[in-house]
Design a protein around this motif. Sequence first.
Motif, PDB file in Angstrom:
ATOM      1  N   CYS A 151      58.056  91.738  36.867  1.00 32.34           N
ATOM      2  CA  CYS A 151      57.317  91.111  35.711  1.00 32.34           C
ATOM      3  C   CYS A 151      57.691  91.456  34.270  1.00 32.34           C
ATOM      4  CB  CYS A 151      55.759  91.508  35.981  1.00 32.34           C
ATOM      5  SG  CYS A 151      55.012  90.737  37.456  1.00 32.34           S
ATOM      6  N   GLN A 152      57.550  90.312  33.544  1.00 31.50           N
ATOM      7  CA  GLN A 152      57.521  90.523  31.857  1.00 31.50           C
ATOM      8  C   GLN A 152      56.268  91.247  31.450  1.00 31.50           C
ATOM      9  OE1 GLN A 152      57.975  87.093  29.534  1.00 31.50           O
ATOM     10  NE2 GLN A 152      57.717  88.196  27.621  1.00 31.50           N
ATOM     11  N   ILE A 153      56.192  92.467  31.014  1.00 34.45           N
ATOM     12  CA  ILE A 153      54.932  93.067  30.642  1.00 34.45           C
ATOM     13  C   ILE A 153      54.573  92.536  29.344  1.00 34.45           C
ATOM     14  CG2 ILE A 153      53.652  95.073  30.054  1.00 34.45           C
ATOM     15  CD1 ILE A 153      54.404  94.796  32.861  1.00 34.45           C
ATOM     16  N   ILE A 154      53.255  91.807  29.297  1.00 32.34           N
ATOM     17  CA  ILE A 154      52.819  91.134  28.147  1.00 32.34           C
ATOM     18  C   ILE A 154      51.511  91.741  27.399  1.00 32.34           C
ATOM     19  CG2 ILE A 154      53.661  88.808  28.927  1.00 32.34           C
ATOM     20  CD1 ILE A 154      50.854  87.992  29.606  1.00 32.34           C
ATOM     21  N   VAL A 168      49.461  94.225  32.242  1.00 30.21           N
ATOM     22  CA  VAL A 168      49.229  92.785  32.518  1.00 30.21           C
ATOM     23  C   VAL A 168      50.725  92.390  32.399  1.00 30.21           C
ATOM     24  CG1 VAL A 168      48.367  90.403  32.045  1.00 30.21           C
ATOM     25  CG2 VAL A 168      47.130  92.534  31.378  1.00 30.21           C
ATOM     26  N   GLY A 169      51.283  91.621  33.592  1.00 34.61           N
ATOM     27  CA  GLY A 169      52.790  91.086  33.575  1.00 34.61           C
ATOM     28  C   GLY A 169      52.788  89.499  34.041  1.00 34.61           C
ATOM     29  N   ILE A 170      53.568  88.885  33.721  1.00 29.17           N
ATOM     30  CA  ILE A 170      53.822  87.709  34.353  1.00 29.17           C
ATOM     31  C   ILE A 170      55.248  87.328  34.789  1.00 29.17           C
ATOM     32  CG2 ILE A 170      52.180  86.490  32.574  1.00 29.17           C
ATOM     33  CD1 ILE A 170      54.470  85.758  30.906  1.00 29.17           C
ATOM     34  N   SER A 171      55.564  86.560  35.794  1.00 30.18           N
ATOM     35  CA  SER A 171      56.619  86.000  36.400  1.00 30.18           C
ATOM     36  C   SER A 171      56.801  84.652  36.568  1.00 30.18           C
ATOM     37  CB  SER A 171      56.884  87.139  37.563  1.00 30.18           C
ATOM     38  OG  SER A 171      56.002  86.942  38.682  1.00 30.18           O
ATOM     39  N   ALA A 172      57.933  84.281  36.746  1.00 27.21           N
ATOM     40  CA  ALA A 172      58.100  82.591  37.145  1.00 27.21           C
ATOM     41  C   ALA A 172      58.375  82.823  38.604  1.00 27.21           C
ATOM     42  CB  ALA A 172      59.376  82.267  36.421  1.00 27.21           C
ATOM     43  N   GLN A 173      57.506  82.019  39.404  1.00 24.50           N
ATOM     44  CA  GLN A 173      57.378  81.880  41.003  1.00 24.50           C
ATOM     45  C   GLN A 173      57.082  80.518  41.099  1.00 24.50           C
ATOM     46  OE1 GLN A 173      55.382  84.853  43.104  1.00 24.50           O
ATOM     47  NE2 GLN A 173      55.608  86.363  41.382  1.00 24.50           N
ATOM     48  N   GLN A 174      58.126  79.708  41.894  1.00 22.33           N
ATOM     49  CA  GLN A 174      57.646  78.427  42.405  1.00 22.33           C
ATOM     50  C   GLN A 174      57.156  77.637  41.335  1.00 22.33           C
ATOM     51  OE1 GLN A 174      54.945  79.345  45.449  1.00 22.33           O
ATOM     52  NE2 GLN A 174      56.288  79.839  47.007  1.00 22.33           N
ATOM     53  N   GLN A 175      57.920  77.366  40.279  1.00 23.49           N
ATOM     54  CA  GLN A 175      57.807  76.611  39.109  1.00 23.49           C
ATOM     55  C   GLN A 175      56.622  76.740  38.531  1.00 23.49           C
ATOM     56  OE1 GLN A 175      58.868  72.691  40.879  1.00 23.49           O
ATOM     57  NE2 GLN A 175      60.916  72.936  40.143  1.00 23.49           N
ATOM     58  N   ALA A 180      50.171  88.738  36.929  1.00 23.64           N
ATOM     59  CA  ALA A 180      49.926  90.095  37.997  1.00 23.64           C
ATOM     60  C   ALA A 180      49.200  91.303  37.045  1.00 23.64           C
ATOM     61  CB  ALA A 180      51.096  90.620  38.415  1.00 23.64           C
ATOM     62  N   MET A 181      48.132  91.783  37.309  1.00 26.97           N
ATOM     63  CA  MET A 181      47.518  93.158  36.738  1.00 26.97           C
ATOM     64  C   MET A 181      47.522  94.161  37.622  1.00 26.97           C
ATOM     65  SD  MET A 181      44.214  90.946  34.788  1.00 26.97           S
ATOM     66  CE  MET A 181      44.662  89.674  33.682  1.00 26.97           C
ATOM     67  N   GLN A 182      47.360  95.410  36.987  1.00 26.58           N
ATOM     68  CA  GLN A 182      47.018  96.582  37.494  1.00 26.58           C
ATOM     69  C   GLN A 182      45.827  97.348  36.906  1.00 26.58           C
ATOM     70  OE1 GLN A 182      50.527  99.199  37.639  1.00 26.58           O
ATOM     71  NE2 GLN A 182      49.124 101.036  38.429  1.00 26.58           N
ATOM     72  N   GLU A 195      45.306  89.523  40.696  1.00 28.24           N
ATOM     73  CA  GLU A 195      46.024  88.380  40.261  1.00 28.24           C
ATOM     74  C   GLU A 195      45.353  87.825  39.043  1.00 28.24           C
ATOM     75  OE1 GLU A 195      47.879  83.995  41.646  1.00 28.24           O
ATOM     76  OE2 GLU A 195      46.060  84.791  42.706  1.00 28.24           O
ATOM     77  N   GLY A 196      46.091  87.726  37.927  1.00 24.60           N
ATOM     78  CA  GLY A 196      45.320  87.550  36.648  1.00 24.60           C
ATOM     79  C   GLY A 196      46.332  87.461  35.540  1.00 24.60           C
ATOM     80  N   HIS A 197      46.086  86.564  34.213  1.00 22.93           N
ATOM     81  CA  HIS A 197      47.114  86.478  33.258  1.00 22.93           C
ATOM     82  C   HIS A 197      46.500  87.131  31.870  1.00 22.93           C
ATOM     83  CE1 HIS A 197      48.081  83.017  35.880  1.00 22.93           C
ATOM     84  NE2 HIS A 197      49.156  83.101  35.458  1.00 22.93           N
ATOM     85  N   ALA A 198      45.152  87.149  31.706  1.00 24.93           N
ATOM     86  CA  ALA A 198      44.614  87.535  30.276  1.00 24.93           C
ATOM     87  C   ALA A 198      43.209  88.281  30.654  1.00 24.93           C
ATOM     88  CB  ALA A 198      44.490  86.402  29.426  1.00 24.93           C
ATOM     89  N   ALA A 199      43.083  89.373  29.883  1.00 26.24           N
ATOM     90  CA  ALA A 199      41.796  90.153  30.302  1.00 26.24           C
ATOM     91  C   ALA A 199      41.205  90.831  28.902  1.00 26.24           C
ATOM     92  CB  ALA A 199      42.067  91.243  31.633  1.00 26.24           C
ATOM     93  N   ALA A 200      39.935  91.209  29.161  1.00 29.21           N
ATOM     94  CA  ALA A 200      39.330  92.050  28.216  1.00 29.21           C
ATOM     95  C   ALA A 200      38.298  93.041  28.704  1.00 29.21           C
ATOM     96  CB  ALA A 200      39.117  91.265  26.948  1.00 29.21           C
TER      97      ALA A 200
END
Length: 280
Positions: A151-154, A168-175, A180-182, A195-200
């Motif tokens: 993943c690209q850590i963002i 928090v990370g993102i990756s390209a899958q199936q267009q 992905a979060m830990q 599974e998630g993109h943004a959080a607080a």
Amino acid sequence: MAQVMPIRFQEHLQLTNIGINSANIGFSMITMESDKFICIREKNGDQSQVVIVDMADPNNPMRRPISADSAIMNPSSKVIALKAGRTLQIFNLEMKSKIKAHVSNEDVIFWKWISVNTIALVTENTVYHWPMEGDALPQKVFDRHSTLKGCQIINYRTDEAMKWLLLVGISAQQQRVVGAMQLYSVDRNVSQPIEGHAAAFVPFTVEGNKNPSNIFAFSVRNQTGGKLHIIEVGAPAEGNSNFTKKTVDVFFPAEAPNDFPVAMQASKEHGLLYMITKYG
């Protein structure tokens, strides 16, 4: 009666108007660790410099002839951290002095100030915290979960007590862009993949409770749609009732299949969550 909006958009400045080349305006060249400073790495031919914009005086940027792979300003003071290869350095710009330096054994692929005196360092396998005080070296906090491999850590977030940590990370899958979060509990020494993109994180006092609940909010867009989840992490404070978990649908128009949440901020004062997606 006119409706009172919870947020007002206001343009503070255009970076190009203070001499920043548009070619240097991008995610890899600009960092903004707080509302106090914007830090820009500029490259003009063979010359490199770092430009620091103080938002209290944005029309008088500070330029320094510094070559670095990354530059991040302290959230509250004129202290800058620089990364060149595996060499990490922290400087006090007002005192014109080096505070400390460290050579990492691993490539640092993401870093961020998580408080006024601590920087988080993320490598391919591990997350460290580096205190600014004294001679303390970066301290290992936890190993990265396998779900973030590749993943690209963002982003990296913590709650106020730094007892709950989130990578928090993102990756390209199936267009599509998959988030992905830990979520890591310091006290329990346990990680949970989400599974998630943004959080607080935000402390929030539920009506009837004497103490605030430690709230964790996160948003995701997957193949079934968008969701915002709001939960309490950790045990409720003594005397508090449990916070009731909330899940809200987040609408994404069909004509924007590649849109997803990219950032979330929480207002402790107003009890509001603000979320920004790739398209707005």
